[in-house]
Design a protein around this motif. Sequence first.
Motif, short mmCIF file in Angstrom:
data_model
loop_
_atom_site.label_atom_id
_atom_site.label_comp_id
_atom_site.label_asym_id
_atom_site.label_seq_id
_atom_site.Cartn_x
_atom_site.Cartn_y
_atom_site.Cartn_z
N THR A 282 -6.49 -4.93 3.50
CA THR A 282 -6.43 -3.50 3.77
C THR A 282 -7.73 -2.85 3.31
O THR A 282 -8.24 -3.18 2.24
N SER B 268 -5.18 1.02 -1.53
CA SER B 268 -5.81 -0.08 -0.81
C SER B 268 -6.69 -0.93 -1.72
O SER B 268 -6.75 -2.15 -1.58
N VAL C 88 0.83 -1.20 0.00
CA VAL C 88 0.00 0.00 0.00
C VAL C 88 0.87 1.25 0.00
O VAL C 88 0.63 2.20 -0.76
#
Length: 362
Positions: A134, A123, A108
């Motif tokens: 995530t 994400s 990320v």
Amino acid sequence: MHDLAAFQTALLSWFGAVSAAFPWRESPSPYRVWLSEMMLQQTQVTTVIPYFTRFLERYPNVQALAAAPLDEVLKAWEGLGYYTRARNLHRAAQMISTQHGGNFPQTVEALQTLPGVGRYTASAVASIAFGMRTAALDGNVIRVLSRLYDVVEDVSLPATQKRLWGLAEGLIKDSTRPGDHNQAMMELGREVCKPRKPDCLKCPVQSFCQAFQQGTQAARPVKALKPPTPHYHMAAGVITNEQGQVLIAQRPLEGLLGGLWEFPAGRCEGSEPPESCLERTFRQRLGIRVEELHHLLQVKHAFTHFRITVQVFEGRLAGGSLNPQDYPACQWVSWDQIGRFAFGKVDRKVIDHWQTRGNRLW
DNA sequence: AATGCGGGGCC
DNA sequence: GGCCCAGCATT
């Protein structure tokens, strides 16, 4: 959440039954997921689908996109709006090709170093393309969460945003299918937990929803009122030279409609008549005089922060030497070449009008 | 923390 | 006409 596992099960089983077959869901490679997420920023699914399909045909992989000229990418993006996205998309493709050996960053944090990729997009790509756990928080999910937890604070406040990210992370905890979880949350917001008149009776997670229990769902999310949008009057000119070519100018690369082309236009100051505004605009910004102005049509258009009414005139070059001031470039083009340039919505309307009506001057 | 950035769909 | 949308970058 009193029973997280039950919530996730209810959400995913609903998603499995109703999820639509969007083109980016077929073989969700990092490139396809990233491209779709860039297009979907602030843009609805039905708008994106034809752009996504055309883009993928023209640029089947990140190398093809990186190798394309920016003008061509902008043309492919024409009409989709928020044109900085197209510039960022192109720059990111070049970074991936040259700096990352053609592979997408795998975390990320690393994804967020790409231009145009913030926390949401990073994400979304990480969860959907890489299966990482995530949370992705977008406008839909904000609405869902504000109802699930009956959030009374203004969701546009940074402190509330922080809380919402935390709530989203809490809901995806221990999920075995994080990509589907995030997509299910967004689809729930789009199809069921809608801005107006949410369909609580067909909501798969109704029993978990605090706003439904309180009867406050119509009042969520809480948002601050926006100031009224101003209305401006403008004049634009379709000016022809002796060869029958028309003058178009490129807008500054930064700012509104950055890098797109337009028929030169200016804002009317005070109660300035549009003809005077146009003569002034061509004199000040392009160094030329125009004559025989005839009103062609009126175009209204709404941007996010203001709206405009444009009086469009046709006319002829009368003299002076072309010397663009605010415009980075301008050029005389024949009408059969004009389709190669990217324009905004207002100028597309002018072109359509001109081409349907036929050219009176020759 | 606030602002700028498009265009389409919905009511 | 206002609101909303698979947000991000800049200041």
